[in-house]
Design a protein around this motif. Structure first.
Motif, PDB file in Angstrom:
ATOM      1  N   ALA A 247       0.976  -1.119   0.100  1.00  0.00           N
ATOM      2  CA  ALA A 247      -0.121  -0.002  -0.089  1.00  0.00           C
ATOM      3  C   ALA A 247       0.996   1.189  -0.117  1.00  0.00           C
ATOM      4  CB  ALA A 247      -0.892   0.006   1.194  1.00  0.00           C
ATOM      5  N   ASP A 248       0.675   2.118  -0.926  1.00  0.00           N
ATOM      6  CA  ASP A 248       1.471   3.378  -1.013  1.00  0.00           C
ATOM      7  C   ASP A 248       0.527   4.733  -0.868  1.00  0.00           C
ATOM      8  OD1 ASP A 248       3.825   1.946  -1.732  1.00  0.00           O
ATOM      9  OD2 ASP A 248       2.827   1.540  -3.764  1.00  0.00           O
ATOM     10  N   PHE A 249       1.193   5.702  -0.170  1.00  0.00           N
ATOM     11  CA  PHE A 249       0.454   6.658   0.220  1.00  0.00           C
ATOM     12  C   PHE A 249       0.937   8.143  -0.069  1.00  0.00           C
ATOM     13  CE2 PHE A 249       0.494   3.110   3.227  1.00  0.00           C
ATOM     14  CZ  PHE A 249      -0.964   3.067   3.606  1.00  0.00           C
ATOM     15  N   PHE A 250      -0.012   9.206  -0.314  1.00  0.00           N
ATOM     16  CA  PHE A 250       0.258  10.159  -0.667  1.00  0.00           C
ATOM     17  C   PHE A 250      -0.230  11.512   0.469  1.00  0.00           C
ATOM     18  CE2 PHE A 250      -0.739  14.493  -3.539  1.00  0.00           C
ATOM     19  CZ  PHE A 250       0.507  14.747  -3.520  1.00  0.00           C
TER      20      PHE A 250
ATOM     21  N   ARG B 141       0.642   4.961 -12.583  1.00  0.00           N
ATOM     22  CA  ARG B 141      -0.309   6.244 -13.157  1.00  0.00           C
ATOM     23  C   ARG B 141      -1.029   6.995 -12.114  1.00  0.00           C
ATOM     24  NH1 ARG B 141      -2.056   2.880 -18.814  1.00  0.00           N
ATOM     25  NH2 ARG B 141       0.198   3.382 -19.705  1.00  0.00           N
ATOM     26  N   ARG B 142      -1.364   6.540 -11.354  1.00  0.00           N
ATOM     27  CA  ARG B 142      -2.265   7.100 -10.228  1.00  0.00           C
ATOM     28  C   ARG B 142      -1.518   7.885  -9.343  1.00  0.00           C
ATOM     29  NH1 ARG B 142      -6.400   3.695  -6.668  1.00  0.00           N
ATOM     30  NH2 ARG B 142      -6.762   5.078  -4.970  1.00  0.00           N
ATOM     31  N   MET B 143      -0.171   7.343  -9.086  1.00  0.00           N
ATOM     32  CA  MET B 143       0.973   7.859  -8.256  1.00  0.00           C
ATOM     33  C   MET B 143       1.350   9.078  -8.872  1.00  0.00           C
ATOM     34  SD  MET B 143       2.987   5.130  -6.194  1.00  0.00           S
ATOM     35  CE  MET B 143       2.695   3.256  -7.118  1.00  0.00           C
TER      36      MET B 143
ATOM     37  N   PRO C 106       3.488  14.107  -7.119  1.00  0.00           N
ATOM     38  CA  PRO C 106       4.464  14.341  -5.713  1.00  0.00           C
ATOM     39  C   PRO C 106       5.604  15.270  -6.115  1.00  0.00           C
ATOM     40  CG  PRO C 106       4.791  12.268  -6.558  1.00  0.00           C
ATOM     41  CD  PRO C 106       3.489  12.873  -7.594  1.00  0.00           C
ATOM     42  N   GLU C 107       5.888  16.144  -5.045  1.00  0.00           N
ATOM     43  CA  GLU C 107       7.108  16.667  -5.088  1.00  0.00           C
ATOM     44  C   GLU C 107       8.292  15.893  -4.409  1.00  0.00           C
ATOM     45  OE1 GLU C 107       7.059  20.672  -3.193  1.00  0.00           O
ATOM     46  OE2 GLU C 107       5.738  21.391  -4.546  1.00  0.00           O
TER      47      GLU C 107
ATOM     48  N   GLY D 152       9.956  14.997  -7.820  1.00  0.00           N
ATOM     49  CA  GLY D 152       9.080  13.764  -7.634  1.00  0.00           C
ATOM     50  C   GLY D 152       8.283  13.034  -8.772  1.00  0.00           C
ATOM     51  N   ILE D 153       8.024  13.596  -9.556  1.00  0.00           N
ATOM     52  CA  ILE D 153       7.344  13.216 -10.677  1.00  0.00           C
ATOM     53  C   ILE D 153       8.098  12.589 -11.734  1.00  0.00           C
ATOM     54  CG2 ILE D 153       5.813  13.721 -12.879  1.00  0.00           C
ATOM     55  CD1 ILE D 153       4.715  15.836 -11.234  1.00  0.00           C
ATOM     56  N   ALA D 154       9.522  13.269 -11.933  1.00  0.00           N
ATOM     57  CA  ALA D 154      10.396  12.494 -13.248  1.00  0.00           C
ATOM     58  C   ALA D 154      11.009  11.459 -12.270  1.00  0.00           C
ATOM     59  CB  ALA D 154      11.514  13.878 -12.998  1.00  0.00           C
ATOM     60  N   GLU D 155      11.280  11.423 -11.081  1.00  0.00           N
ATOM     61  CA  GLU D 155      11.828  10.199 -10.392  1.00  0.00           C
ATOM     62  C   GLU D 155      10.751   9.042 -10.394  1.00  0.00           C
ATOM     63  OE1 GLU D 155      14.840   9.935  -9.709  1.00  0.00           O
ATOM     64  OE2 GLU D 155      15.589  11.835  -8.870  1.00  0.00           O
ATOM     65  N   LEU D 156       9.519   9.162 -10.162  1.00  0.00           N
ATOM     66  CA  LEU D 156       8.334   8.044 -10.541  1.00  0.00           C
ATOM     67  C   LEU D 156       8.673   7.640 -12.026  1.00  0.00           C
ATOM     68  CD1 LEU D 156       5.121   9.095  -8.680  1.00  0.00           C
ATOM     69  CD2 LEU D 156       6.777   7.220  -8.138  1.00  0.00           C
TER      70      LEU D 156
END
Length: 246
Positions: free
Chosen positions: A147-150, A212-214, A219-220, A234-238
């Motif tokens: 489970a991942d969280f934002f 894709r949802r993440m 995220p920063e 954060g987006i680029a790292e994802l």
């Protein structure tokens, strides 16, 4: 015997990461990987919810002084076992904070090698207790379910093992550096290790949707349980770390 990793000192100390978010680096543990017992650094995350209660993600080994420092921040309301590997110290924290609700990924009660307290099962949407502050996605896989969280207000994504980002300069053993580089979990190109990536083959569509949802959360920052976290981009790292999945 010295640690295999240069520690993220100081250990067992709350470190501000974003507004209302702290990380705590803990001692090394030994975990099974590809038939070997390998050392892993540990890290937990603490989030203050809008009502002042605390949300503890992937608690590390219980330390008395750390527990006192956390209690000084506010009442501990939630203890999170975010995947089927990160749960071992949940019973100790539940005993220390008996008013806290335990939450665990599906199936962990059957797979855990240590009995878990009564708990709520983490799903693909946020628990009502933190839905006003934290988004949530469930990523089922063959090797583990996570489970991942934002945390919306600080734009901080909290992952566990879906990205590992070990810094080679912190690894004292040449053999361990080689294994981690081979697995694909070495900074600056950290990602899920190769065995975990392969285990998601049957679940790749669900994983792709979750990633894709993440990314859509924009995220920063990204907190990781193992290795260097990302305090920007954060987006680029994802997109980089999950290029194998999307």
């Amino acid at each position: 015997m010295r640690d295999a990793f240069e520690p993220y000192s100081p250990l067992n100390v709350l470190k501000p990461f974003a507004d209302g978010v702290w990380i705590v680096d803990g001692p090394e543990i030994a975990m099974g990987y590809l038939g070997l017992k390998l050392p892993f650094p540990t890290r937990m995350t603490v989030v203050r919810l809008p009502d002042g209660g605390l949300w503890l993600h992937s608690p590390i080994a219980l330390d008395h002084a750390l527990a006192e420092a956390i209690a000084a921040l506010g009442p501990v309301r939630h203890l999170i076992a975010p995947n089927s590997l990160h749960y071992w110290w949940i019973p100790d924290w539940a005993a220390r904070f008996p008013g806290a609700q335990v939450h665990a990924v599906p199936g962990l009660d059957r797979a855990a090698k240590r009995p878990l307290p009564l708990h709520r099962v983490l799903g693909d949407t946020s628990d009502p207790a933190w839905a006003d502050a934290i988004d949530q996605v469930l990523v089922p896989g063959g090797l583990l379910t996570e489970a991942d969280f934002f945390h919306r207000s600080s734009r901080t994504l909290i992952l566990t093992d879906l990205i590992e980002n070990f810094e080679p300069r912190r690894i004292r053993s040449r053999l361990l550096r080689t294994i981690i580089r081979w697995s694909g979990a070495a900074d600056p190109d950290g990602k899920a290790p190769i065995d975990m990536r392969l285990s998601f083959w049957r679940h790749r569509r669900t994983l792709r949707t979750a990633v894709r949802r993440m990314i859509g959360w924009a995220p920063e920052r990204i907190i990781l349980a193992h290795g260097r976290c990302y305090d920007r981009d954060g987006i680029a790292e994802l997109k980089r770390a999950f290029r194998w999945a999307v």
